[in-house]
Design an enzyme around this catalytic site. Structure first.
Site, PDB file in Angstrom:
ATOM      1  N   ASP A  90      13.765  21.807 -26.818  1.00  0.00           N
ATOM      2  CA  ASP A  90      13.595  23.180 -25.945  1.00  0.00           C
ATOM      3  C   ASP A  90      12.186  23.292 -25.498  1.00  0.00           C
ATOM      4  O   ASP A  90      11.077  23.661 -26.279  1.00  0.00           O
ATOM      5  CB  ASP A  90      14.136  24.220 -26.990  1.00  0.00           C
ATOM      6  CG  ASP A  90      14.201  25.783 -26.334  1.00  0.00           C
ATOM      7  OD1 ASP A  90      13.604  25.941 -25.170  1.00  0.00           O
ATOM      8  OD2 ASP A  90      14.700  26.505 -26.771  1.00  0.00           O
ATOM      9  N   VAL A  91      12.022  23.372 -24.273  1.00  0.00           N
ATOM     10  CA  VAL A  91      10.579  23.411 -23.539  1.00  0.00           C
ATOM     11  C   VAL A  91       9.964  24.877 -24.179  1.00  0.00           C
ATOM     12  O   VAL A  91       8.837  24.906 -24.000  1.00  0.00           O
ATOM     13  CB  VAL A  91      10.654  23.231 -22.155  1.00  0.00           C
ATOM     14  CG1 VAL A  91      11.144  21.788 -21.679  1.00  0.00           C
ATOM     15  CG2 VAL A  91      11.390  24.170 -21.620  1.00  0.00           C
ATOM     16  N   SER A 140       9.883  27.115  -6.804  1.00  0.00           N
ATOM     17  CA  SER A 140      10.856  27.555  -6.022  1.00  0.00           C
ATOM     18  C   SER A 140      10.471  28.080  -4.589  1.00  0.00           C
ATOM     19  O   SER A 140       9.163  28.792  -4.757  1.00  0.00           O
ATOM     20  CB  SER A 140      11.798  28.566  -6.939  1.00  0.00           C
ATOM     21  OG  SER A 140      12.870  29.076  -5.864  1.00  0.00           O
ATOM     22  N   TYR A 190      12.212  35.726 -12.290  1.00  0.00           N
ATOM     23  CA  TYR A 190      12.252  34.197 -12.035  1.00  0.00           C
ATOM     24  C   TYR A 190      11.209  34.104 -10.809  1.00  0.00           C
ATOM     25  O   TYR A 190      10.401  33.167 -11.082  1.00  0.00           O
ATOM     26  CB  TYR A 190      13.581  34.092 -11.123  1.00  0.00           C
ATOM     27  CG  TYR A 190      13.781  32.663 -10.817  1.00  0.00           C
ATOM     28  CD1 TYR A 190      14.041  31.475 -11.621  1.00  0.00           C
ATOM     29  CD2 TYR A 190      13.751  32.174  -9.390  1.00  0.00           C
ATOM     30  CE1 TYR A 190      14.052  30.100 -11.065  1.00  0.00           C
ATOM     31  CE2 TYR A 190      14.018  30.829  -8.711  1.00  0.00           C
ATOM     32  CZ  TYR A 190      14.111  29.955 -10.024  1.00  0.00           C
ATOM     33  OH  TYR A 190      14.404  28.699  -9.276  1.00  0.00           O
ATOM     34  N   ALA A 238       8.339  35.840 -10.653  1.00  0.00           N
ATOM     35  CA  ALA A 238       6.939  35.614 -11.370  1.00  0.00           C
ATOM     36  C   ALA A 238       6.702  34.564 -12.143  1.00  0.00           C
ATOM     37  O   ALA A 238       5.747  34.067 -12.159  1.00  0.00           O
ATOM     38  CB  ALA A 238       7.024  37.052 -12.312  1.00  0.00           C
TER      39      ALA A 238
HETATM   40  N1  LIG Z   1      19.083  24.578  -7.397  1.00  0.00           N
HETATM   41  C1  LIG Z   1      17.986  25.124  -6.533  1.00  0.00           C
HETATM   42  O1  LIG Z   1      18.410  25.672  -5.375  1.00  0.00           O
HETATM   43  C2  LIG Z   1      16.676  25.381  -6.954  1.00  0.00           C
HETATM   44  C3  LIG Z   1      15.725  25.735  -5.881  1.00  0.00           C
HETATM   45  C4  LIG Z   1      14.618  26.188  -6.545  1.00  0.00           C
HETATM   46  C5  LIG Z   1      13.971  25.521  -7.659  1.00  0.00           C
HETATM   47  N2  LIG Z   1      14.976  25.293  -8.434  1.00  0.00           N
HETATM   48  C6  LIG Z   1      14.280  24.616  -9.828  1.00  0.00           C
HETATM   49  O2  LIG Z   1      14.780  23.483  -9.943  1.00  0.00           O
HETATM   50  C7  LIG Z   1      14.717  22.993 -11.572  1.00  0.00           C
HETATM   51  C8  LIG Z   1      16.170  22.540 -11.644  1.00  0.00           C
HETATM   52  O3  LIG Z   1      17.101  23.201 -11.206  1.00  0.00           O
HETATM   53  P1  LIG Z   1      18.523  22.707 -11.198  1.00  0.00           P
HETATM   54  O4  LIG Z   1      19.178  23.356  -9.905  1.00  0.00           O
HETATM   55  O5  LIG Z   1      18.774  21.176 -11.239  1.00  0.00           O
HETATM   56  O6  LIG Z   1      19.189  23.518 -12.226  1.00  0.00           O
HETATM   57  P2  LIG Z   1      20.660  23.217 -13.398  1.00  0.00           P
HETATM   58  O7  LIG Z   1      21.513  22.535 -12.547  1.00  0.00           O
HETATM   59  O8  LIG Z   1      20.823  24.474 -13.861  1.00  0.00           O
HETATM   60  O9  LIG Z   1      19.918  22.484 -14.511  1.00  0.00           O
HETATM   61  C9  LIG Z   1      18.870  22.746 -15.436  1.00  0.00           C
HETATM   62  C10 LIG Z   1      18.118  21.881 -16.500  1.00  0.00           C
HETATM   63  O10 LIG Z   1      17.347  22.472 -17.047  1.00  0.00           O
HETATM   64  C11 LIG Z   1      17.561  22.347 -18.377  1.00  0.00           C
HETATM   65  N3  LIG Z   1      16.974  23.288 -19.665  1.00  0.00           N
HETATM   66  C12 LIG Z   1      17.304  24.562 -19.489  1.00  0.00           C
HETATM   67  N4  LIG Z   1      16.992  25.212 -20.229  1.00  0.00           N
HETATM   68  C13 LIG Z   1      16.032  24.159 -20.866  1.00  0.00           C
HETATM   69  C14 LIG Z   1      15.127  24.452 -22.055  1.00  0.00           C
HETATM   70  N5  LIG Z   1      14.859  25.510 -22.751  1.00  0.00           N
HETATM   71  N6  LIG Z   1      14.446  23.136 -22.638  1.00  0.00           N
HETATM   72  C15 LIG Z   1      14.847  21.909 -21.917  1.00  0.00           C
HETATM   73  N7  LIG Z   1      15.644  21.950 -20.885  1.00  0.00           N
HETATM   74  C16 LIG Z   1      16.092  23.090 -20.427  1.00  0.00           C
HETATM   75  C17 LIG Z   1      19.189  22.215 -18.714  1.00  0.00           C
HETATM   76  O11 LIG Z   1      19.502  21.312 -19.675  1.00  0.00           O
HETATM   77  P3  LIG Z   1      20.793  21.489 -20.303  1.00  0.00           P
HETATM   78  O12 LIG Z   1      21.663  20.736 -19.380  1.00  0.00           O
HETATM   79  O13 LIG Z   1      20.933  20.605 -21.748  1.00  0.00           O
HETATM   80  O14 LIG Z   1      21.138  22.831 -20.416  1.00  0.00           O
HETATM   81  C18 LIG Z   1      19.485  21.361 -17.543  1.00  0.00           C
HETATM   82  O15 LIG Z   1      19.066  19.865 -17.476  1.00  0.00           O
HETATM   83  C19 LIG Z   1      14.550  24.520 -12.143  1.00  0.00           C
HETATM   84  O16 LIG Z   1      13.406  24.727 -12.734  1.00  0.00           O
HETATM   85  C20 LIG Z   1      14.917  25.345 -10.932  1.00  0.00           C
HETATM   86  O17 LIG Z   1      14.488  26.874 -11.263  1.00  0.00           O
HETATM   87  C21 LIG Z   1      16.345  24.880  -8.137  1.00  0.00           C
END
Ligand SMILES: NC(=O)c1ccc[n+]([C@@H]2O[C@H](COP(=O)([O-])OP(=O)(O)OC[C@H]3O[C@@H](n4cnc5c(N)ncnc54)[C@H](OP(=O)(O)O)[C@@H]3O)[C@@H](O)[C@H]2O)c1
Length: 248
Positions: free
Chosen positions: A64-65, A143, A156, A158
């Protein structure tokens, strides 16, 4: 394990979405990829098998990060058993959508702990071996919301804006050791994180994207691949938007 002594990359939140795409891409690029995740072990195992079936190599590494002791212990384990990290991708993140008046302290703490403090903990634990090796690339996934704000996403925003300030400071602290720190700032990328939005919300977002389509996780992965490669050796302290022109 890393028997071929390939350069090593750690991707946090690798089990799905953007993190999984970055992990596959870095494995194709010749990295041994350490796949971090929080809870979804089955998804992470599937990813490991996919990477191996394509001739790549990876190691699962759940933690857990947001827990600094776990982060320190796991990063120590990685250095001892696999070698020093060449690349760290701080991708793990959660969203928390609510108006500020309804935001609970526990919710605020959770989003700051994972999205901001998690990246700080991982960076702090990763840089000592990188400094010794005098090389490294740290890639933060922020983001577009950090840059433009969004009603209902103040916590988010912030956290992710904090990540940008943190990264520019780290770029300055680490440049003399040839460690580069850059931020990728994605717009709307189709993953489970954005699946939860309603159709009217998705349509409104689509209208705000000049290129007229949603991004794919691979669009972010190709920039991470570049930032991990020597082709970007003169780039540090930058924020690179991958957003279809949504924010310029
Ligand atoms: N999708 C978008 O449009 C978008 C846009 C801008 C920025 N982002 C950023 O891009 C990143 C990835 O987004 P995504 O869309 O791929 O999200 P996602 O599909 O919800 O995947 C999130 C990942 O983070 C992991 N995670 C969550 N809490 C954690 C913790 N405490 N310790 C370790 N790992 C943890 C999850 O692990 P588990 O599977 O084990 O839960 C999963 O692998 C995020 O930082 C998000 O804010 C996404």
């Amino acid at each position: 394990m890393n028997p071929m002594k390939k350069p090593l990359a750690l991707v946090t939140g690798a089990s799905r979405g953007i993190g999984a795409a970055i992990s596959k891409r870095l494995a194709q690029d010749g990295f041994h990829v350490v796949l971090n995740y929080a809870s979804q072990e089955a998804r992470a195992k599937e990813l490991l098998q996919e990477i191996e079936s394509q001739g790549g190599s990876a190691t699962l590494c759940p933690f857990d990060v947001s827990q600094s002791t776990q982060v320190d212990e796991k990063l120590e384990w990685i250095t001892q058993h696999l070698g020093p990290l060449s690349v760290l991708v701080n991708n793990a993140g959660i969203t928390l959508d609510t108006l500020l008046l309804r935001l609970k302290n526990e919710e605020l703490d959770r989003v700051l702990s994972i999205d901001l403090k998690g990246a700080i903990y991982c960076t702090r634990a990763a840089i000592r071996p990188m400094m010794k090796a005098k090389q490294g690339s740290i890639i933060q996934i922020a983001s577009v919301i950090a840059e433009m704000g969004n009603a209902g996403q103040s916590a988010y925003a912030a956290a992710k804006a904090g990540l940008i300030g943190f990264s520019k400071s780290m770029a300055q602290e680490l440049a003399s050791r040839q460690i580069r720190v850059n931020v990728i700032s994605p717009g709307f990328i189709q993953t489970e994180m954005t699946q939860v939005l309603t159709d009217p919300q998705k349509e409104a977002i689509l209208r705000s994207i000049p290129l007229g389509f949603y991004g794919a996780p691979e669009d972010v992965a190709s920039i991470a691949s570049f930032l991990a490669s020597p082709g970007s050796r003169y780039i540090t302290g930058q924020v690179i938007g991958v957003n279809g022109g949504m924010y310029m």
